[in-house]
Motif scaffolding. Structure first.
Motif, PDB file in Angstrom:
ATOM      1  N   PHE A  62       6.971  -8.985  -1.433  1.00  0.00           N
ATOM      2  CA  PHE A  62       6.488  -8.940  -2.808  1.00  0.00           C
ATOM      3  C   PHE A  62       5.186  -9.728  -2.997  1.00  0.00           C
ATOM      4  O   PHE A  62       4.660  -9.786  -4.112  1.00  0.00           O
ATOM      5  N   MET A  63       4.671 -10.300  -1.914  1.00  0.00           N
ATOM      6  CA  MET A  63       3.442 -11.097  -2.006  1.00  0.00           C
ATOM      7  C   MET A  63       2.228 -10.362  -1.444  1.00  0.00           C
ATOM      8  O   MET A  63       1.122 -10.900  -1.439  1.00  0.00           O
ATOM      9  N   TYR A  64       2.404  -9.126  -0.981  1.00  0.00           N
ATOM     10  CA  TYR A  64       1.283  -8.351  -0.442  1.00  0.00           C
ATOM     11  C   TYR A  64       0.533  -7.647  -1.573  1.00  0.00           C
ATOM     12  O   TYR A  64       1.132  -7.179  -2.544  1.00  0.00           O
ATOM     13  N   ARG A  65      -0.786  -7.566  -1.414  1.00  0.00           N
ATOM     14  CA  ARG A  65      -1.632  -6.880  -2.380  1.00  0.00           C
ATOM     15  C   ARG A  65      -2.731  -6.125  -1.627  1.00  0.00           C
ATOM     16  O   ARG A  65      -2.938  -6.335  -0.422  1.00  0.00           O
ATOM     17  N   ILE A  66      -3.443  -5.281  -2.360  1.00  0.00           N
ATOM     18  CA  ILE A  66      -4.576  -4.550  -1.786  1.00  0.00           C
ATOM     19  C   ILE A  66      -5.843  -5.038  -2.462  1.00  0.00           C
ATOM     20  O   ILE A  66      -5.963  -4.996  -3.692  1.00  0.00           O
ATOM     21  N   HIS A  67      -6.772  -5.527  -1.671  1.00  0.00           N
ATOM     22  CA  HIS A  67      -8.058  -6.000  -2.207  1.00  0.00           C
ATOM     23  C   HIS A  67      -9.175  -5.469  -1.328  1.00  0.00           C
ATOM     24  O   HIS A  67      -9.174  -5.681  -0.116  1.00  0.00           O
ATOM     25  N   GLU A  68     -10.116  -4.751  -1.969  1.00  0.00           N
ATOM     26  CA  GLU A  68     -11.244  -4.143  -1.249  1.00  0.00           C
ATOM     27  C   GLU A  68     -10.740  -3.287  -0.089  1.00  0.00           C
ATOM     28  O   GLU A  68     -11.259  -3.350   1.026  1.00  0.00           O
ATOM     29  N   ASP A  69      -9.680  -2.525  -0.362  1.00  0.00           N
ATOM     30  CA  ASP A  69      -9.075  -1.569   0.569  1.00  0.00           C
ATOM     31  C   ASP A  69      -8.431  -2.230   1.780  1.00  0.00           C
ATOM     32  O   ASP A  69      -8.155  -1.562   2.782  1.00  0.00           O
ATOM     33  N   GLU A  70      -8.189  -3.533   1.699  1.00  0.00           N
ATOM     34  CA  GLU A  70      -7.502  -4.240   2.769  1.00  0.00           C
ATOM     35  C   GLU A  70      -6.251  -4.909   2.209  1.00  0.00           C
ATOM     36  O   GLU A  70      -6.225  -5.323   1.049  1.00  0.00           O
ATOM     37  N   VAL A  71      -5.230  -5.015   3.033  1.00  0.00           N
ATOM     38  CA  VAL A  71      -4.011  -5.694   2.617  1.00  0.00           C
ATOM     39  C   VAL A  71      -4.186  -7.194   2.769  1.00  0.00           C
ATOM     40  O   VAL A  71      -4.640  -7.677   3.817  1.00  0.00           O
ATOM     41  N   ILE A  72      -3.838  -7.931   1.721  1.00  0.00           N
ATOM     42  CA  ILE A  72      -3.882  -9.383   1.753  1.00  0.00           C
ATOM     43  C   ILE A  72      -2.512  -9.917   1.361  1.00  0.00           C
ATOM     44  O   ILE A  72      -1.682  -9.183   0.813  1.00  0.00           O
ATOM     45  N   ARG A  73      -2.288 -11.171   1.632  1.00  0.00           N
ATOM     46  CA  ARG A  73      -1.072 -11.845   1.162  1.00  0.00           C
ATOM     47  C   ARG A  73      -1.485 -12.959   0.221  1.00  0.00           C
ATOM     48  O   ARG A  73      -2.243 -13.844   0.603  1.00  0.00           O
ATOM     49  N   ILE A  74      -0.990 -12.919  -1.007  1.00  0.00           N
ATOM     50  CA  ILE A  74      -1.299 -13.995  -1.943  1.00  0.00           C
ATOM     51  C   ILE A  74      -0.363 -15.167  -1.665  1.00  0.00           C
ATOM     52  O   ILE A  74       0.757 -14.995  -1.183  1.00  0.00           O
ATOM     53  N   GLU A  75      -0.821 -16.366  -1.971  1.00  0.00           N
ATOM     54  CA  GLU A  75      -0.022 -17.565  -1.735  1.00  0.00           C
ATOM     55  C   GLU A  75       0.716 -18.018  -2.988  1.00  0.00           C
ATOM     56  O   GLU A  75       1.711 -18.735  -2.908  1.00  0.00           O
ATOM     57  N   ASP A  76       0.215 -17.618  -4.130  1.00  0.00           N
ATOM     58  CA  ASP A  76       0.831 -17.989  -5.400  1.00  0.00           C
ATOM     59  C   ASP A  76       0.484 -16.900  -6.407  1.00  0.00           C
ATOM     60  O   ASP A  76      -0.370 -16.044  -6.134  1.00  0.00           O
ATOM     61  N   PHE A  77       1.110 -16.928  -7.556  1.00  0.00           N
ATOM     62  CA  PHE A  77       0.773 -15.937  -8.559  1.00  0.00           C
ATOM     63  C   PHE A  77       0.869 -16.526  -9.951  1.00  0.00           C
ATOM     64  O   PHE A  77       1.489 -17.574 -10.180  1.00  0.00           O
TER      65      PHE A  77
END
Length: 217
Positions: A62-77
Motif C-alpha cells: 500500500f506504499m507504492y506509487r507511480i511518479h514520472e512513470d516509475e514506481v516509487i515507495r513512499i516512506e510516510d503519507f
C-alpha cells in the motif's frame, strides 16, 4: 523496493489495462472500541482513523506509487479524510500524522473542523508538487448507512495509484466485538485481494494493540 521487484511482472501486466484498479468491499471485524473511546473522551471516528492509517504503513504494497512513470515507495503519507461542510457539501481535511494517539487525534479533529468551516473546497493537493501529492491515502466515511460497495471517481484510471479507503456505519453495540462495512480500492499492479486481507487483519490488530497500550487509570 526489493518486495516490489518480486511482483514487477504483475505490475507490468496490470499497468497496460484501461482500468487496473482492484475494488473489494468487506465487513471488518474489530474489537469494540467505543466504550474505550468514551472513557477517554476520544472521538470514535478519529480513533479508528488513527488505527487505519497506522495499519496501512505496515503493509508494503500500500506504499507504492507511480511518479514520472516509475514506481516509487513512499516512506510516510499525509493524514486526510473527507467531511461535510456547513453547506452540506464535500470538503477535504488534511493534517500531519503523529505516532502519538492523542496528538494525532487532536490534529485530525482540528483539520476536520477547519474543513467543515470552509465554504471553499480546500486541501485538493493543488498546493503540492506531483511528488508530494503521491504521499496520500484517500479516506472517506459515510456513517449514515451500512455501505455495501463504492466506486470512487477517477480522473484517469491508468494513473490511479493512490489507495482509496471507505467505510460506513458502525454496527450496533453488542458485546466485545463490532463490525464496520469497509472498502478498499488500489492499483492491482501493487495490491491483490490477499493484501486487502492483510490490511483488514492489521487494522483489527492495531485497534486491539492501541486499546491494550492505553489502559484506564
Amino acid at each position: 523496493m526489493k518486495n516490489f521487484e518480486l511482483r514487477r511482472d504483475r505490475y507490468e501486466v496490470f499497468r497496460q489495462f484501461d482500468n487496473p484498479l482492484l475494488n473489494i468491499s468487506l465487513t471488518l471485524e474489530l474489537p469494540e472500541f467505543r466504550p474505550f473511546c468514551k472513557e477517554r473522551q476520544l472521538p470514535p471516528f478519529h480513533f479508528f482513523l488513527y488505527c487505519v492509517l497506522s495499519a496501512i504503513e505496515t503493509i508494503d504494497h500500500f506504499m507504492y506509487r507511480i511518479h514520472e512513470d516509475e514506481v516509487i515507495r513512499i516512506e510516510d503519507f499525509i493524514g486526510s479524510f473527507t467531511v461535510i461542510n456547513g453547506d452540506n457539501n464535500l470538503n477535504f481535511a488534511r493534517f500531519t500524522r503523529s505516532a502519538d494517539l492523542r496528538e494525532c487525534i487532536e490534529r485530525s479533529v482540528r483539520a476536520g473542523r477547519e474543513a467543515q468551516a470552509s465554504r471553499a473546497l480546500i486541501n485538493t493537493s493543488a498546493d503540492l508538487t506531483p511528488r508530494q501529492a503521491r504521499e496520500n491515502v484517500y479516506i472517506t466515511c459515510m456513517p449514515w448507512f451500512e455501505m455495501r460497495a463504492i466506486e470512487h471517481p477517477i480522473f484517469s484510471h491508468r494513473a490511479a495509484d493512490i489507495p482509496s479507503l471507505a467505510w460506513g456505519r458502525f454496527s450496533a453495540p453488542a458485546g466485545d466485538a463490532m463490525t464496520v462495512p469497509f472498502s478498499v480500492q488500489a492499483h492491482h499492479g501493487f495490491v491483490d485481494g490477499y493484501h486487502v486481507h492483510l490490511l483488514a487483519r492489521a487494522i483489527a490488530d492495531r485497534v486491539a494493540a492501541v486499546m491494550a497500550a492505553h489502559p484506564q487509570r
